[in-house]
Design a protein around this motif. Structure first.
Motif, PDB file in Angstrom:
ATOM      1  N   LYS A 129       0.837  -1.294   0.151  1.00 41.24           N
ATOM      2  CA  LYS A 129       0.132   0.106   0.071  1.00 41.24           C
ATOM      3  C   LYS A 129       0.691   1.324   0.224  1.00 41.24           C
ATOM      4  N   PRO A 130       0.585   2.144  -0.665  1.00 35.36           N
ATOM      5  CA  PRO A 130       1.411   3.451  -0.792  1.00 35.36           C
ATOM      6  C   PRO A 130       1.299   4.239   0.502  1.00 35.36           C
ATOM      7  N   ILE A 131       2.362   5.015   0.749  1.00 38.29           N
ATOM      8  CA  ILE A 131       2.399   5.837   2.062  1.00 38.29           C
ATOM      9  C   ILE A 131       1.741   7.076   1.605  1.00 38.29           C
ATOM     10  N   LEU A 132       1.959   7.624   0.459  1.00 32.87           N
ATOM     11  CA  LEU A 132       1.133   8.607   0.045  1.00 32.87           C
ATOM     12  C   LEU A 132       0.748   8.356  -1.386  1.00 32.87           C
ATOM     13  N   ASP A 133      -0.573   8.372  -1.841  1.00 31.22           N
ATOM     14  CA  ASP A 133      -1.146   8.132  -3.145  1.00 31.22           C
ATOM     15  C   ASP A 133      -1.072   9.393  -3.795  1.00 31.22           C
ATOM     16  N   ILE A 134      -1.488   9.234  -5.173  1.00 32.06           N
ATOM     17  CA  ILE A 134      -1.185  10.200  -6.271  1.00 32.06           C
ATOM     18  C   ILE A 134      -1.572  11.671  -5.768  1.00 32.06           C
ATOM     19  N   HIS A 135      -2.755  11.734  -5.194  1.00 30.48           N
ATOM     20  CA  HIS A 135      -3.473  12.829  -4.836  1.00 30.48           C
ATOM     21  C   HIS A 135      -3.570  13.109  -3.296  1.00 30.48           C
ATOM     22  N   ASP A 136      -2.671  12.427  -2.528  1.00 33.05           N
ATOM     23  CA  ASP A 136      -2.671  12.745  -1.017  1.00 33.05           C
ATOM     24  C   ASP A 136      -1.797  13.829  -0.865  1.00 33.05           C
ATOM     25  N   LYS A 137      -1.882  14.499  -0.063  1.00 34.58           N
ATOM     26  CA  LYS A 137      -1.273  15.714   0.186  1.00 34.58           C
ATOM     27  C   LYS A 137      -0.379  15.690   1.648  1.00 34.58           C
ATOM     28  N   PRO A 138       0.943  15.882   1.421  1.00 37.02           N
ATOM     29  CA  PRO A 138       1.568  15.476   2.428  1.00 37.02           C
ATOM     30  C   PRO A 138       1.567  16.618   3.367  1.00 37.02           C
ATOM     31  N   LYS A 159       3.096   0.557 -13.782  1.00 39.48           N
ATOM     32  CA  LYS A 159       3.177  -0.800 -12.827  1.00 39.48           C
ATOM     33  C   LYS A 159       3.644  -0.411 -11.327  1.00 39.48           C
ATOM     34  N   VAL A 160       4.559   0.900 -11.101  1.00 40.10           N
ATOM     35  CA  VAL A 160       5.002   1.122  -9.887  1.00 40.10           C
ATOM     36  C   VAL A 160       3.806   1.386  -9.032  1.00 40.10           C
ATOM     37  N   VAL A 161       2.901   2.507  -9.430  1.00 37.04           N
ATOM     38  CA  VAL A 161       1.859   3.174  -8.990  1.00 37.04           C
ATOM     39  C   VAL A 161       0.493   2.604  -9.038  1.00 37.04           C
ATOM     40  N   GLU A 162       0.617   1.276  -9.897  1.00 39.84           N
ATOM     41  CA  GLU A 162      -0.794   0.639 -10.250  1.00 39.84           C
ATOM     42  C   GLU A 162      -1.803   1.183 -10.855  1.00 39.84           C
ATOM     43  N   ARG A 163      -1.512   1.901 -12.035  1.00 32.77           N
ATOM     44  CA  ARG A 163      -2.330   2.551 -13.006  1.00 32.77           C
ATOM     45  C   ARG A 163      -1.908   2.307 -14.236  1.00 32.77           C
ATOM     46  N   ASN A 164      -2.762   2.588 -15.237  1.00 33.75           N
ATOM     47  CA  ASN A 164      -2.713   2.452 -16.614  1.00 33.75           C
ATOM     48  C   ASN A 164      -2.667   3.939 -17.147  1.00 33.75           C
ATOM     49  N   TYR A 165      -1.319   4.328 -17.316  1.00 35.15           N
ATOM     50  CA  TYR A 165      -1.127   5.617 -17.724  1.00 35.15           C
ATOM     51  C   TYR A 165      -1.347   5.886 -19.391  1.00 35.15           C
ATOM     52  N   VAL A 179      12.759   6.367  -7.156  1.00 31.47           N
ATOM     53  CA  VAL A 179      12.504   6.894  -5.826  1.00 31.47           C
ATOM     54  C   VAL A 179      11.313   6.615  -5.342  1.00 31.47           C
ATOM     55  N   LEU A 180      10.167   6.793  -6.317  1.00 31.60           N
ATOM     56  CA  LEU A 180       8.942   6.598  -6.192  1.00 31.60           C
ATOM     57  C   LEU A 180       8.728   4.898  -5.453  1.00 31.60           C
ATOM     58  N   VAL A 186       5.950   6.494  -2.169  1.00 37.17           N
ATOM     59  CA  VAL A 186       5.263   7.976  -1.860  1.00 37.17           C
ATOM     60  C   VAL A 186       5.200   8.445  -3.184  1.00 37.17           C
ATOM     61  N   TYR A 187       3.970   8.649  -3.993  1.00 38.22           N
ATOM     62  CA  TYR A 187       3.509   8.646  -5.208  1.00 38.22           C
ATOM     63  C   TYR A 187       2.737  10.053  -5.483  1.00 38.22           C
ATOM     64  N   SER A 188       2.740  10.857  -4.652  1.00 44.44           N
ATOM     65  CA  SER A 188       2.111  12.100  -4.336  1.00 44.44           C
ATOM     66  C   SER A 188       2.561  13.076  -5.462  1.00 44.44           C
ATOM     67  N   VAL A 189       1.711  13.585  -6.381  1.00 38.26           N
ATOM     68  CA  VAL A 189       2.118  14.620  -7.505  1.00 38.26           C
ATOM     69  C   VAL A 189       2.616  15.958  -6.884  1.00 38.26           C
ATOM     70  N   TYR A 190       1.965  16.206  -5.525  1.00 38.01           N
ATOM     71  CA  TYR A 190       2.546  17.524  -5.012  1.00 38.01           C
ATOM     72  C   TYR A 190       3.865  17.301  -4.525  1.00 38.01           C
ATOM     73  N   VAL A 191       4.445  16.179  -4.256  1.00 39.41           N
ATOM     74  CA  VAL A 191       5.931  16.169  -3.938  1.00 39.41           C
ATOM     75  C   VAL A 191       6.781  16.288  -5.287  1.00 39.41           C
ATOM     76  N   ILE A 192       6.137  15.931  -6.382  1.00 38.50           N
ATOM     77  CA  ILE A 192       7.008  16.123  -7.333  1.00 38.50           C
ATOM     78  C   ILE A 192       6.721  17.676  -8.060  1.00 38.50           C
ATOM     79  N   PHE A 193       5.782  18.122  -7.674  1.00 40.56           N
ATOM     80  CA  PHE A 193       5.430  19.764  -8.006  1.00 40.56           C
ATOM     81  C   PHE A 193       6.348  20.463  -6.842  1.00 40.56           C
ATOM     82  N   GLY A 194       6.549  20.050  -5.794  1.00 38.73           N
ATOM     83  CA  GLY A 194       7.678  20.698  -4.890  1.00 38.73           C
ATOM     84  C   GLY A 194       8.979  20.663  -5.517  1.00 38.73           C
TER      85      GLY A 194
END
Length: 435
Positions: A4-13, A266-272, A309-310, A315-323
């Protein structure tokens, strides 16, 4: 079952998590992103700035669904050197040519993205099967091998290259440090061997007295990156040489992009490939490259280091990538930091390049294995052989002012051979199952 992800795609850290995790991604991509401009004579500050800008553009285009970081592309090193040229001190003579070429690359990405949106992606996979892409990747790595070894072993004295055992020792220390971090360390340290290798090599270079700190003393704390604006810093003129050198590399970089999207999915379990769609991610990559070149940055690509790193941190959060993108933009304006980067000895860069270029070539070999390419098939043997010899041998095609050589020529010939020779598979020929 995946963890299970620690922070998923749209989770805010939290604020603390955001800062810590963003710097972690910055460190992962930092070594590679600043190495490319160092090798092609461009400004590392503008490369860092544009990596942040391109990443934000990518996130916007992909509707903040794909946590990918965009950094400087290694595939364009040789083409940039070809069109821009380097002076005796390693600075690009005509950097505007590289920017024009990169803008054209971004436009090609947009065109391909539009075609994918309207017609699907299978035609692209049939056009770029592993038997074409893999040997071209090998050519990219081996074609730069001489450059890496030259940087590691030689110094220029009064315009003449001389072997220096002292400098070569710095290259070897850098090389083996990067190997040790990559092979023997686990978790986050194994995801950033380039940066850590550069740091170890730099410290050693300081110890043996081959680092010149003059630039650091003279630099201000705040400095503007060296922007290159078309029509202001150079004349915008598209030439046949620029087109021939830069555009064919798209054959490899688009394949690289697809591979990264599949691995990331595959890492984040989504079909991009389906959501937000390959057309969106490819457009984001292309627009990021176009805007980067518009202000003087090198072409961009999604970074495997950050995907690593992901996978490690979950930690898959896009907020982290944006940061991480914001942090990269801010740091690019710190003159002292950029000045320190400029003092990295050529030998240290050469040592890390030996590993990097070798890995690029080896990844082409790995694609052959993963794709189970049958070299008992004469068709496959012919295509791979011709691409390798043309690319590594530096073959050149000249028709008037049109000049195509080396990797670019090899890529085009490979695509043509794949289309012309009988026996080509009719379906998707990539090793990955996009469905």
């Amino acid at each position: 079952m995946a963890s299970k992800p620690i922070l998923d795609i749209h989770d805010k850290p939290s604020a603390t998590q955001l800062v810590t995790l963003s710097f972690q991604h910055l460190f992962a991509m930092f070594g590679s992103t600043i190495l490319v401009p160092q090798l092609v004579g461009l400004d590392p500050a503008i490369a860092l700035l544009t990596s942040g800008i391109a990443t934000i553009i990518f996130l916007l285009i992909t509707q903040f669904k794909v946590p990918a970081y965009l950094g400087s592309s290694f595939a364009f090193i040789a083409p940039i050197i070809t069109v821009a040229g380097l002076d005796a001190s390693g600075v690009a003579v005509n950097p505007g040519n590289a920017m024009i070429g990169a803008m054209l690359v971004g436009i090609v990405y947009a065109i391909v993205a539009l075609l994918i949106k309207t017609t699907g992606y299978k035609w692209l996979m049939a056009l770029l099967p592993p038997i074409v892409v893999a040997p071209v990747i090998i050519v990219i790595g081996l074609g730069l091998a001489g450059t890496a070894v030259d940087m590691a072993m030689n110094i220029t004295v009064d315009g003449v290259k001389e072997y220096s055992g002292l400098h070569f020792s710095a290259a070897l220390v850098t090389l083996f440090a990067a190997i040790i971090f990559n092979v023997y360390f686990k978790n986050i340290l194994s995801a950033m061997p380039i940066l850590l290798g550069l740091i170890v090599g730099y410290v050693y270079a300081m110890g043996i007295g081959i680092v010149d700190f003059t630039a650091v003393k003279e630099a201000s704390w705040f400095e503007m990156p060296n922007f290159l604006i078309p029509g202001v810093d150079y004349e915008f003129s598209i030439t046949a040489t620029i087109v021939a050198a830069m555009i064919p590399v798209v054959i490899v970089t688009i394949s690289e992009h697809i591979g990264h999207q599949l691995v990331l999915g595959k890492v984040v379990e989504r079909n991009y490939i389906k959501d937000p769609g390959l057309h969106r991610s490819l457009l984001g990559d292309g627009l990021g490259t176009f805007v980067s070149a518009l202000i003087g940055g090198p072409p961009k690509t999604t970074y495997g280091e950050n995907i690593g790193v992901l996978a490690i941190t979950r930690v898959y959060s896009v907020y982290v990538i944006f940061g991480a993108a914001i942090v990269a933009i801010v740091i690019s304006f710190f003159g002292k930091v950029m000045a320190v980067i400029s003092t990295i000895p050529t030998a240290v860069l050469g040592g890390i390049s030996i590993l990097l270029f070798g890995i690029i070539a080896s990844s082409g070999l790995r694609m052959f294995v993963d794709s189970q390419v049958d070299f008992g098939n004469n068709r496959n043997m012919v295509i791979a052989s011709v691409i390798l010899v043309i690319g590594i041998g530096g073959a050149k095609l000249e028709i008037g002012s049109f000049v195509m050589s080396g990797m670019a020529l090899a890529a085009v010939v490979g695509v043509l051979l794949n289309l012309i020779l009988p026996g080509r598979d009719k379906g998707v020929t990539d090793v990955h199952d996009l469905d």
